[in-house]
Motif scaffolding. Structure first.
Motif, PDB file in Angstrom:
ATOM      1  N   GLN A 141      31.496   3.571  69.077  1.00 20.63           N
ATOM      2  CA  GLN A 141      31.106   3.784  67.690  1.00 20.63           C
ATOM      3  C   GLN A 141      31.994   3.034  66.714  1.00 20.63           C
ATOM      4  N   ALA A 142      33.124   2.517  67.176  1.00 20.59           N
ATOM      5  CA  ALA A 142      34.007   1.754  66.295  1.00 20.59           C
ATOM      6  C   ALA A 142      34.940   0.912  67.159  1.00 20.59           C
ATOM      7  N   PRO A 143      35.334  -0.254  66.740  1.00 19.24           N
ATOM      8  CA  PRO A 143      34.962  -0.901  65.479  1.00 19.24           C
ATOM      9  C   PRO A 143      33.583  -1.534  65.527  1.00 19.24           C
ATOM     10  N   LEU A 144      32.918  -1.437  66.704  1.00 18.52           N
ATOM     11  CA  LEU A 144      31.601  -2.010  66.903  1.00 18.52           C
ATOM     12  C   LEU A 144      30.713  -0.942  67.530  1.00 18.52           C
ATOM     13  N   VAL A 145      29.547  -0.713  66.957  1.00 15.39           N
ATOM     14  CA  VAL A 145      28.588   0.224  67.535  1.00 15.39           C
ATOM     15  C   VAL A 145      27.914  -0.479  68.716  1.00 15.39           C
ATOM     16  N   MET A 146      27.968   0.145  69.881  1.00 11.11           N
ATOM     17  CA  MET A 146      27.306  -0.398  71.065  1.00 11.11           C
ATOM     18  C   MET A 146      26.402   0.696  71.622  1.00 11.11           C
ATOM     19  N   ALA A 147      25.099   0.381  71.762  1.00 10.80           N
ATOM     20  CA  ALA A 147      24.160   1.412  72.189  1.00 10.80           C
ATOM     21  C   ALA A 147      22.884   0.804  72.753  1.00 10.80           C
ATOM     22  N   ASP A 148      22.200   1.612  73.530  1.00 15.83           N
ATOM     23  CA  ASP A 148      20.841   1.328  73.982  1.00 15.83           C
ATOM     24  C   ASP A 148      19.938   2.373  73.362  1.00 15.83           C
ATOM     25  N   LEU A 149      18.817   1.937  72.814  1.00 17.89           N
ATOM     26  CA  LEU A 149      17.783   2.847  72.320  1.00 17.89           C
ATOM     27  C   LEU A 149      16.561   2.648  73.208  1.00 17.89           C
ATOM     28  N   VAL A 150      16.067   3.720  73.792  1.00 16.02           N
ATOM     29  CA  VAL A 150      14.887   3.671  74.641  1.00 16.02           C
ATOM     30  C   VAL A 150      13.793   4.442  73.932  1.00 16.02           C
ATOM     31  N   LEU A 151      12.709   3.745  73.606  1.00 17.54           N
ATOM     32  CA  LEU A 151      11.596   4.369  72.899  1.00 17.54           C
ATOM     33  C   LEU A 151      10.381   4.408  73.814  1.00 17.54           C
ATOM     34  N   CYS A 152       9.754   5.560  73.910  1.00 11.43           N
ATOM     35  CA  CYS A 152       8.631   5.772  74.824  1.00 11.43           C
ATOM     36  C   CYS A 152       7.308   5.556  74.080  1.00 11.43           C
ATOM     37  N   ALA A 153       6.674   4.438  74.370  1.00 10.23           N
ATOM     38  CA  ALA A 153       5.477   4.007  73.642  1.00 10.23           C
ATOM     39  C   ALA A 153       4.356   5.049  73.611  1.00 10.23           C
ATOM     40  N   PRO A 154       3.950   5.645  74.743  1.00  4.65           N
ATOM     41  CA  PRO A 154       2.843   6.600  74.671  1.00  4.65           C
ATOM     42  C   PRO A 154       3.174   7.833  73.830  1.00  4.65           C
ATOM     43  N   VAL A 155       4.402   8.309  73.905  1.00  2.00           N
ATOM     44  CA  VAL A 155       4.801   9.473  73.111  1.00  2.00           C
ATOM     45  C   VAL A 155       4.777   9.110  71.629  1.00  2.00           C
ATOM     46  N   ILE A 156       5.298   7.959  71.294  1.00  2.00           N
ATOM     47  CA  ILE A 156       5.341   7.527  69.892  1.00  2.00           C
ATOM     48  C   ILE A 156       3.936   7.310  69.352  1.00  2.00           C
ATOM     49  N   ALA A 157       3.065   6.712  70.153  1.00  2.00           N
ATOM     50  CA  ALA A 157       1.680   6.502  69.714  1.00  2.00           C
ATOM     51  C   ALA A 157       0.987   7.843  69.458  1.00  2.00           C
ATOM     52  N   ARG A 158       1.191   8.801  70.358  1.00  2.00           N
ATOM     53  CA  ARG A 158       0.574  10.128  70.181  1.00  2.00           C
ATOM     54  C   ARG A 158       1.107  10.809  68.929  1.00  2.00           C
ATOM     55  N   GLU A 159       2.422  10.792  68.744  1.00  2.00           N
ATOM     56  CA  GLU A 159       3.014  11.427  67.566  1.00  2.00           C
ATOM     57  C   GLU A 159       2.530  10.775  66.273  1.00  2.00           C
ATOM     58  N   ALA A 160       2.440   9.462  66.261  1.00  2.00           N
ATOM     59  CA  ALA A 160       1.974   8.756  65.063  1.00  2.00           C
ATOM     60  C   ALA A 160       0.535   9.156  64.737  1.00  2.00           C
ATOM     61  N   ARG A 161      -0.293   9.206  65.767  1.00  2.00           N
ATOM     62  CA  ARG A 161      -1.702   9.599  65.584  1.00  2.00           C
ATOM     63  C   ARG A 161      -1.795  11.022  65.052  1.00  2.00           C
ATOM     64  N   GLU A 162      -1.039  11.957  65.651  1.00  2.00           N
ATOM     65  CA  GLU A 162      -1.073  13.361  65.234  1.00  2.00           C
ATOM     66  C   GLU A 162      -0.567  13.544  63.805  1.00  2.00           C
ATOM     67  N   ALA A 163       0.405  12.741  63.403  1.00  2.00           N
ATOM     68  CA  ALA A 163       0.979  12.852  62.058  1.00  2.00           C
ATOM     69  C   ALA A 163       0.233  11.991  61.039  1.00  2.00           C
ATOM     70  N   ARG A 164      -0.773  11.259  61.515  1.00  2.00           N
ATOM     71  CA  ARG A 164      -1.546  10.352  60.653  1.00  2.00           C
ATOM     72  C   ARG A 164      -0.633   9.341  59.951  1.00  2.00           C
ATOM     73  N   ARG A 165       0.255   8.766  60.748  1.00  2.00           N
ATOM     74  CA  ARG A 165       1.184   7.733  60.274  1.00  2.00           C
ATOM     75  C   ARG A 165       0.869   6.456  61.029  1.00  2.00           C
ATOM     76  N   SER A 166       1.236   5.334  60.447  1.00  2.00           N
ATOM     77  CA  SER A 166       1.046   4.085  61.177  1.00  2.00           C
ATOM     78  C   SER A 166       2.056   4.024  62.326  1.00  2.00           C
ATOM     79  N   LEU A 167       1.682   3.318  63.354  1.00  2.00           N
ATOM     80  CA  LEU A 167       2.573   3.152  64.499  1.00  2.00           C
ATOM     81  C   LEU A 167       3.869   2.470  64.050  1.00  2.00           C
ATOM     82  N   ALA A 168       3.754   1.464  63.209  1.00  2.00           N
ATOM     83  CA  ALA A 168       4.939   0.737  62.729  1.00  2.00           C
ATOM     84  C   ALA A 168       5.879   1.658  61.954  1.00  2.00           C
TER      85      ALA A 168
END
Length: 151
Positions: free
Chosen positions: A77-104
Motif C-alpha cells: 500500500q506504500a510507497p507504491l500500491v500493488m494489487a490485482d483486481l479480479v472482476l467476474c463478468a457474469p456477476v457484474i452483468a447480472r447486477e448491472a441489469r438488476e440495478a438498471r445501470r449500464s455495464l460500463a
C-alpha cells in the motif's frame, strides 16, 4: 493536482460474451477509473473472468463458495500500491441489469471499489467504515460522471 501514475495490466479470460465486456472496458476508461481512486502511484492488474474462475478464487482465498463481483488482492500500500483486481463478468452483468445501470458504469463502480480496497479501505469492519468508503466511492464516481450507485 495531477493524478497518481499507474502501471496497468488489463486481462480478459476467455468466456462467452467477452466482446461485450471488452467494449465496456476500454483500457483508457479502466485506467481513468483506477487513477481517480488512487492516493499513491500503483501497479495494478485487472482481470475479467467467468463465473467458474471467480468462484474458484473466492472459495480458495475467502472461503466463500460463490462467484462475487470483485476480488481485491493487495500486496503493498506504500510507497507504491500493488494489487490485482479480479472482476467476474457474469456477476457484474447480472447486477448491472438488476440495478438498471449500464455495464460500463457498474464496472466503473467496482474498479473504484476494488482500488479503494487495495489501499486499505474496508466496508466490512463496521458501519462507520462502510459509510466512509461509500461516500468516497460516490465522490470519485461523480468526478467520473457516474451516478451514485447506492440509489
Amino acid at each position: 493536482m495531477p493524478l497518481p501514475e499507474l502501471s496497468l495490466s488489463l486481462q480478459f479470460a476467455r468466456f462467452d460474451d467477452v466482446a461485450r465486456h471488452r467494449a465496456a472496458l476500454p483500457r483508457h476508461r479502466v485506467a481513468r477509473c483506477i487513477r481517480h481512486a488512487l492516493e499513491l502511484p500503483a501497479e495494478i492488474t485487472v482481470r475479467i473472468v467467468d463465473a467458474e474462475e471467480g468462484q474458484q478464487l473466492n472459495r480458495e482465498f475467502r472461503g466463500k463458495d460463490y462467484a462475487t463481483n470483485v476480488l481485491t488482492f493487495d500486496y503493498a500500500q506504500a510507497p507504491l500500491v500493488m494489487a490485482d483486481l479480479v472482476l467476474c463478468a457474469p456477476v457484474i452483468a447480472r447486477e448491472a441489469r438488476e440495478a438498471r445501470r449500464s455495464l460500463a458504469d457498474h464496472y466503473a463502480h467496482l474498479l473504484v471499489h476494488g482500488t479503494l480496497h487495495a489501499q486499505g479501505w474496508d466496508h466490512e469492519t463496521g458501519d462507520e467504515d462502510a459509510e466512509a468508503m461509500e461516500a468516497r466511492e460516490i465522490e470519485i464516481l461523480a468526478g467520473l460522471g457516474v451516478r451514485n450507485p447506492y440509489r
